[in-house]
Design a protein around this motif. Structure first.
Motif, PDB file in Angstrom:
ATOM      1  N   CYS A   1       0.838  -1.213   0.000  1.00  0.00           N
ATOM      2  CA  CYS A   1       0.000   0.000   0.000  1.00  0.00           C
ATOM      3  C   CYS A   1       0.868   1.256   0.000  1.00  0.00           C
ATOM      4  O   CYS A   1       0.490   2.293  -0.545  1.00  0.00           O
ATOM      5  CB  CYS A   1      -0.907   0.030   1.222  1.00  0.00           C
ATOM      6  SG  CYS A   1      -2.092  -1.317   1.306  1.00  0.00           S
ATOM      7  N   ASN A   2       2.069   1.145   0.615  1.00  0.00           N
ATOM      8  CA  ASN A   2       2.949   2.308   0.722  1.00  0.00           C
ATOM      9  C   ASN A   2       3.665   2.643  -0.576  1.00  0.00           C
ATOM     10  O   ASN A   2       4.448   3.584  -0.614  1.00  0.00           O
ATOM     11  CB  ASN A   2       3.962   2.114   1.850  1.00  0.00           C
ATOM     12  CG  ASN A   2       3.354   2.437   3.190  1.00  0.00           C
ATOM     13  OD1 ASN A   2       2.203   2.842   3.275  1.00  0.00           O
ATOM     14  ND2 ASN A   2       4.119   2.253   4.240  1.00  0.00           N
ATOM     15  N   GLN A   3       3.381   1.920  -1.626  1.00  0.00           N
ATOM     16  CA  GLN A   3       3.906   2.327  -2.929  1.00  0.00           C
ATOM     17  C   GLN A   3       3.248   3.646  -3.321  1.00  0.00           C
ATOM     18  O   GLN A   3       3.875   4.481  -3.953  1.00  0.00           O
ATOM     19  CB  GLN A   3       3.634   1.251  -3.977  1.00  0.00           C
ATOM     20  CG  GLN A   3       4.267   1.561  -5.309  1.00  0.00           C
ATOM     21  CD  GLN A   3       4.166   0.400  -6.276  1.00  0.00           C
ATOM     22  OE1 GLN A   3       3.966  -0.732  -5.869  1.00  0.00           O
ATOM     23  NE2 GLN A   3       4.313   0.689  -7.546  1.00  0.00           N
ATOM     24  N   CYS A   4       1.998   3.842  -2.892  1.00  0.00           N
ATOM     25  CA  CYS A   4       1.282   5.090  -3.181  1.00  0.00           C
ATOM     26  C   CYS A   4       0.960   5.884  -1.914  1.00  0.00           C
ATOM     27  O   CYS A   4       0.972   7.112  -1.927  1.00  0.00           O
ATOM     28  CB  CYS A   4      -0.030   4.778  -3.907  1.00  0.00           C
ATOM     29  SG  CYS A   4       0.183   3.936  -5.477  1.00  0.00           S
ATOM     30  N   HIS A   5       0.658   5.172  -0.842  1.00  0.00           N
ATOM     31  CA  HIS A   5       0.265   5.822   0.417  1.00  0.00           C
ATOM     32  C   HIS A   5       1.464   5.903   1.356  1.00  0.00           C
ATOM     33  O   HIS A   5       2.540   5.406   1.051  1.00  0.00           O
ATOM     34  CB  HIS A   5      -0.862   5.020   1.086  1.00  0.00           C
ATOM     35  CG  HIS A   5      -2.068   4.862   0.221  1.00  0.00           C
ATOM     36  ND1 HIS A   5      -2.996   5.861   0.022  1.00  0.00           N
ATOM     37  CD2 HIS A   5      -2.489   3.790  -0.521  1.00  0.00           C
ATOM     38  CE1 HIS A   5      -3.936   5.433  -0.797  1.00  0.00           C
ATOM     39  NE2 HIS A   5      -3.658   4.176  -1.148  1.00  0.00           N
ATOM     40  N   HIS A   6       1.246   6.546   2.496  1.00  0.00           N
ATOM     41  CA  HIS A   6       2.304   6.670   3.501  1.00  0.00           C
ATOM     42  C   HIS A   6       1.771   6.232   4.860  1.00  0.00           C
ATOM     43  O   HIS A   6       1.733   7.001   5.805  1.00  0.00           O
ATOM     44  CB  HIS A   6       2.825   8.112   3.557  1.00  0.00           C
ATOM     45  CG  HIS A   6       3.381   8.577   2.256  1.00  0.00           C
ATOM     46  ND1 HIS A   6       4.575   8.130   1.749  1.00  0.00           N
ATOM     47  CD2 HIS A   6       2.874   9.427   1.333  1.00  0.00           C
ATOM     48  CE1 HIS A   6       4.789   8.681   0.578  1.00  0.00           C
ATOM     49  NE2 HIS A   6       3.778   9.472   0.292  1.00  0.00           N
ATOM     50  N   PHE A   7       1.369   4.975   4.941  1.00  0.00           N
ATOM     51  CA  PHE A   7       0.849   4.441   6.186  1.00  0.00           C
ATOM     52  C   PHE A   7       1.992   3.989   7.082  1.00  0.00           C
ATOM     53  O   PHE A   7       3.071   3.635   6.612  1.00  0.00           O
ATOM     54  CB  PHE A   7      -0.079   3.246   5.925  1.00  0.00           C
ATOM     55  CG  PHE A   7      -1.299   3.601   5.114  1.00  0.00           C
ATOM     56  CD1 PHE A   7      -2.128   4.653   5.481  1.00  0.00           C
ATOM     57  CD2 PHE A   7      -1.625   2.869   3.987  1.00  0.00           C
ATOM     58  CE1 PHE A   7      -3.255   4.967   4.748  1.00  0.00           C
ATOM     59  CE2 PHE A   7      -2.749   3.170   3.243  1.00  0.00           C
ATOM     60  CZ  PHE A   7      -3.565   4.223   3.621  1.00  0.00           C
TER      61      PHE A   7
END
Length: 189
Positions: free
Chosen positions: A164-170
């Motif tokens: 998910c962190n490829q696009c988001h910054h969780f």
């Protein structure tokens, strides 16, 4: 007792002893073969996987499956192999015709992981929605970006990748690593 009966008795005892020893050897060998450490006896590339299986690091999927609440899984519960496959892999090891680290298999498909008796998608989505560890209000398993294969994020034998962190910054769960925006995995130690 006549002489023939006396001669047959030792033969019967010897045959019975041979059968008992052979059967015990077969049952013991089968049990030993089913243990995670069996392959690592000869195949050194498997040593790290076996150490992780028994290592107690619950951030690794292999350890979590080994320490499951209901039934702990062993390698052969997922890596079912035919005799032909085992002989081929043994020949590759003997000849040195393999890569190390071993190539990542795409074993963790949705159809494989969500078979009867294993994982249930609805339960996974419910369990991963609004947890204390997560900093967002939806489940990362919610198929809003299409249904992904489990191996996209989950690695059975190494650190899992929070795709998910490829696009988001969780915030990363403990023990996970994050990909860069271009999809290359970069460790965030």
């Amino acid at each position: 007792m006549n002489d023939k009966s006396k001669q047959r008795m030792p033969r019967i005892l010897i045959i019975a002893a041979v059968v008992v020893v052979a059967l015990s050897g077969f049952i013991g060998g089968k049990h030993w073969h089913d243990q995670p450490g069996f392959c690592a006896n000869c195949h050194s590339p498997m040593t790290e996987y076996v150490e992780n299986y028994y290592g107690g690091d619950t951030t690794l999927m292999i350890t979590r499956h080994a320490m499951a609440d209901t039934v702990s899984l062993r390698c052969l519960d997922c890596h079912e192999q035919t005799i032909d496959q085992q002989l081929t892999e043994g020949a590759h090891w003997l000849t040195g015709n393999y890569t190390f680290p071993l190539e990542k298999r795409e074993l963790g498909t949705r159809s494989f992981c969500m078979t009867a008796g294993c994982h249930v998608e609805e339960e996974i989505i419910k369990a991963t929605t609004n947890t204390q560890e997560m900093s967002f209000a939806f489940s990362q398993h919610d198929p809003r970006h299409g249904k992904q294969e489990c191996y996209t994020c989950h690695s059975m034998h190494g650190q899992s990748v929070y795709s998910c962190n490829q696009c988001h910054h969780f915030e990363l769960p403990e023990g996970w690593i994050s990909p860069q925006p271009n999809g290359v995995v970069a460790s965030l130690n």
